[in-house]
Scaffold this motif. Structure first.
Motif, PDB file in Angstrom:
ATOM      1  N   THR A 126       0.830  -1.198   0.000  1.00  0.00           N
ATOM      2  CA  THR A 126       0.000   0.000   0.000  1.00  0.00           C
ATOM      3  C   THR A 126       0.870   1.255   0.000  1.00  0.00           C
ATOM      4  O   THR A 126       1.748   1.406   0.827  1.00  0.00           O
ATOM      5  CB  THR A 126      -0.909   0.022   1.245  1.00  0.00           C
ATOM      6  OG1 THR A 126      -1.709  -1.141   1.254  1.00  0.00           O
ATOM      7  CG2 THR A 126      -1.789   1.245   1.237  1.00  0.00           C
ATOM      8  N   THR A 143       0.611   5.121   0.688  1.00  0.00           N
ATOM      9  CA  THR A 143      -0.350   6.015   1.318  1.00  0.00           C
ATOM     10  C   THR A 143       0.317   7.275   1.841  1.00  0.00           C
ATOM     11  O   THR A 143       1.454   7.253   2.310  1.00  0.00           O
ATOM     12  CB  THR A 143      -1.101   5.315   2.481  1.00  0.00           C
ATOM     13  OG1 THR A 143      -1.997   6.237   3.087  1.00  0.00           O
ATOM     14  CG2 THR A 143      -0.136   4.800   3.531  1.00  0.00           C
ATOM     15  N   ASN A 162      -7.425  -0.639   7.254  1.00  0.00           N
ATOM     16  CA  ASN A 162      -6.855  -1.980   7.261  1.00  0.00           C
ATOM     17  C   ASN A 162      -7.026  -2.648   8.615  1.00  0.00           C
ATOM     18  O   ASN A 162      -6.496  -3.740   8.838  1.00  0.00           O
ATOM     19  CB  ASN A 162      -5.372  -1.928   6.869  1.00  0.00           C
ATOM     20  CG  ASN A 162      -5.198  -1.697   5.383  1.00  0.00           C
ATOM     21  OD1 ASN A 162      -5.415  -2.595   4.578  1.00  0.00           O
ATOM     22  ND2 ASN A 162      -4.839  -0.467   5.008  1.00  0.00           N
ATOM     23  N   ASP A 195      -7.924   1.552  -3.725  1.00  0.00           N
ATOM     24  CA  ASP A 195      -8.330   1.767  -2.340  1.00  0.00           C
ATOM     25  C   ASP A 195      -7.142   1.439  -1.448  1.00  0.00           C
ATOM     26  O   ASP A 195      -6.221   0.720  -1.858  1.00  0.00           O
ATOM     27  CB  ASP A 195      -9.525   0.874  -1.980  1.00  0.00           C
ATOM     28  CG  ASP A 195     -10.335   1.429  -0.818  1.00  0.00           C
ATOM     29  OD1 ASP A 195     -11.431   1.977  -1.062  1.00  0.00           O
ATOM     30  OD2 ASP A 195      -9.880   1.332   0.338  1.00  0.00           O
ATOM     31  N   ILE A 196      -7.165   1.960  -0.209  1.00  0.00           N
ATOM     32  CA  ILE A 196      -6.088   1.671   0.731  1.00  0.00           C
ATOM     33  C   ILE A 196      -6.420   0.500   1.644  1.00  0.00           C
ATOM     34  O   ILE A 196      -5.588   0.096   2.458  1.00  0.00           O
ATOM     35  CB  ILE A 196      -5.744   2.903   1.602  1.00  0.00           C
ATOM     36  CG1 ILE A 196      -6.957   3.351   2.425  1.00  0.00           C
ATOM     37  CG2 ILE A 196      -5.217   4.038   0.742  1.00  0.00           C
ATOM     38  CD1 ILE A 196      -6.633   4.471   3.411  1.00  0.00           C
ATOM     39  N   SER A 197      -7.635  -0.075   1.519  1.00  0.00           N
ATOM     40  CA  SER A 197      -8.090  -1.116   2.434  1.00  0.00           C
ATOM     41  C   SER A 197      -7.918  -2.507   1.828  1.00  0.00           C
ATOM     42  O   SER A 197      -8.655  -2.895   0.920  1.00  0.00           O
ATOM     43  CB  SER A 197      -9.562  -0.893   2.797  1.00  0.00           C
ATOM     44  OG  SER A 197     -10.038  -1.971   3.584  1.00  0.00           O
ATOM     45  N   ALA A 198      -6.969  -3.281   2.355  1.00  0.00           N
ATOM     46  CA  ALA A 198      -6.772  -4.646   1.875  1.00  0.00           C
ATOM     47  C   ALA A 198      -7.996  -5.536   2.125  1.00  0.00           C
ATOM     48  O   ALA A 198      -8.367  -6.326   1.245  1.00  0.00           O
ATOM     49  CB  ALA A 198      -5.524  -5.253   2.509  1.00  0.00           C
ATOM     50  N   LEU A 214     -10.554  -4.691  -0.579  1.00  0.00           N
ATOM     51  CA  LEU A 214     -10.116  -5.100  -1.907  1.00  0.00           C
ATOM     52  C   LEU A 214     -10.182  -6.621  -2.072  1.00  0.00           C
ATOM     53  O   LEU A 214     -10.447  -7.122  -3.172  1.00  0.00           O
ATOM     54  CB  LEU A 214      -8.695  -4.604  -2.178  1.00  0.00           C
ATOM     55  CG  LEU A 214      -8.577  -3.093  -2.383  1.00  0.00           C
ATOM     56  CD1 LEU A 214      -7.113  -2.685  -2.522  1.00  0.00           C
ATOM     57  CD2 LEU A 214      -9.361  -2.628  -3.614  1.00  0.00           C
ATOM     58  N   TYR A 238      -7.965  -4.168  -9.591  1.00  0.00           N
ATOM     59  CA  TYR A 238      -7.871  -3.381  -8.369  1.00  0.00           C
ATOM     60  C   TYR A 238      -6.413  -3.160  -7.977  1.00  0.00           C
ATOM     61  O   TYR A 238      -5.558  -4.013  -8.204  1.00  0.00           O
ATOM     62  CB  TYR A 238      -8.617  -4.085  -7.229  1.00  0.00           C
ATOM     63  CG  TYR A 238     -10.077  -4.294  -7.546  1.00  0.00           C
ATOM     64  CD1 TYR A 238     -11.013  -3.295  -7.298  1.00  0.00           C
ATOM     65  CD2 TYR A 238     -10.513  -5.479  -8.140  1.00  0.00           C
ATOM     66  CE1 TYR A 238     -12.347  -3.479  -7.620  1.00  0.00           C
ATOM     67  CE2 TYR A 238     -11.851  -5.664  -8.462  1.00  0.00           C
ATOM     68  CZ  TYR A 238     -12.757  -4.659  -8.204  1.00  0.00           C
ATOM     69  OH  TYR A 238     -14.072  -4.838  -8.537  1.00  0.00           O
ATOM     70  N   GLU A 239      -6.164  -2.001  -7.375  1.00  0.00           N
ATOM     71  CA  GLU A 239      -4.840  -1.673  -6.865  1.00  0.00           C
ATOM     72  C   GLU A 239      -4.969  -1.173  -5.429  1.00  0.00           C
ATOM     73  O   GLU A 239      -5.859  -0.371  -5.121  1.00  0.00           O
ATOM     74  CB  GLU A 239      -4.171  -0.594  -7.716  1.00  0.00           C
ATOM     75  CG  GLU A 239      -3.892  -1.025  -9.145  1.00  0.00           C
ATOM     76  CD  GLU A 239      -3.071   0.008  -9.902  1.00  0.00           C
ATOM     77  OE1 GLU A 239      -2.304   0.749  -9.249  1.00  0.00           O
ATOM     78  OE2 GLU A 239      -3.209   0.084 -11.134  1.00  0.00           O
ATOM     79  N   CYS A 240      -4.081  -1.644  -4.555  1.00  0.00           N
ATOM     80  CA  CYS A 240      -4.062  -1.197  -3.164  1.00  0.00           C
ATOM     81  C   CYS A 240      -3.088  -0.041  -3.064  1.00  0.00           C
ATOM     82  O   CYS A 240      -1.860  -0.232  -3.052  1.00  0.00           O
ATOM     83  CB  CYS A 240      -3.642  -2.344  -2.249  1.00  0.00           C
ATOM     84  SG  CYS A 240      -3.873  -1.988  -0.491  1.00  0.00           S
TER      85      CYS A 240
END
Length: 275
Positions: A2, A4, A14, A78-81, A84, A101-103
């Motif tokens: 990630t 961020t 997360n 998104d930043i949320s594993a 995702l 999708y990309e983290c």
């Protein structure tokens, strides 16, 4: 990995917040579904488009974008594993081959320059740490003439249906907002002023900025009992005494209908163009 710019948001999404949203994916998708028509009507995704979905969460909007864009494609970021993971599972189950999708944090992620025709977001943009920098990054990812469309909350007002019900719930459970809650409330209000939205987008290089009010009905549950269960799930280990539970049920009852417990909410529908 990630990428961020906001460790606090990354930790929340997360951790418990992201896990709760992933566990209750269907509920949150149903709650937010009322804005989908307005969002995608404004985005005007066309066959062959390349779409970026910012703050895609469990991927509901990415999947809508992918269907509209086929034979083009949609990328959710998104930043949320945990979210995702749900997004990828749902996309595979629905047999969508043109969604990925990309983290990462869209504020700082190095998207391909001019790589997208449309950027959409169902609320995710309000969590940016530096909105001008973030939208400048998204403008870079759009081709010249590319379109931006997103929704973000209007100021709720203390007399709105949601504000009254949620304020009562907070009092009944004795909520003492911690750092995560305070940060979330700040993010929710970060783009609630239309003047600020126009200033940020203009400063990021966008033109033809429009901010229009949209009224939606958020679905909180199938019935009152279901809505109460959902609200309580946000504060595990804090059951309500019978008297307080009855008070909350009574407050939600006027919003119950054959199609669920619905409360009106207001959002801004924002559009802009990269010159």
């Amino acid at each position: 990995m990630t990428v961020t710019a906001n460790p606090r948001q990354a930790e929340a999404w997360n951790g418990p917040v992201g896990t709760h949203w992933a566990t209750h994916q269907a509920r949150y998708d149903a709650m937010l579904a009322g804005v989908n028509d307005a969002l995608f009507g404004a985005a005007a995704v066309a066959p062959g488009d390349r779409v970026l979905d910012v703050g895609c969460g469990a991927g509901a909007t990415t999947r809508i974008a992918a269907r509209l864009a086929a034979p083009g494609h949609a990328v959710g970021v998104d930043i949320s594993a945990p979210l995702l993971e749900r997004a990828r599972a749902s996309t595979a189950a629905e047999g969508l081959a043109n969604a990925a999708y990309e983290c990462a944090d869209a504020q700082v992620h190095r998207f391909p320059a001019d790589g997208f025709d449309v950027v959409v977001s169902r609320g995710g943009v309000m969590f940016f740490e530096d909105h001008t920098a973030a939208f400048r990054n998204l403008a870079r990812a759009l081709r010249p003439g590319g379109r931006l469309a997103f929704v973000c909350p209007q100021p709720p007002g203390k007399h709105s249906e949601e504000a009254r019900a949620l304020g009562l719930f907070a009092r009944l459970v004795g909520e003492e907002p911690g750092p995560e809650a305070v940060a979330a409330r700040g993010a929710m209000a970060s783009l609630s002023d239309p003047g600020r939205v126009r200033e940020v987008l203009s400063g990021a290089g966008f033109c033809e900025v429009t901010v229009a009010p949209v009224s939606v009905e958020a679905v909180w549950g199938r019935d009152v009992a279901d809505a109460v269960d959902f609200l309580l799930s946000r504060f595990p280990g804090r059951p309500l005494p019978a008297g307080r539970l009855a008070e909350l049920e009574a407050a939600l009852l006027p919003h119950a209908s054959e199609t669920g417990v619905r409360m009106r909410a207001g959002v801004w529908l924002v559009t802009a163009v990269r010159p």
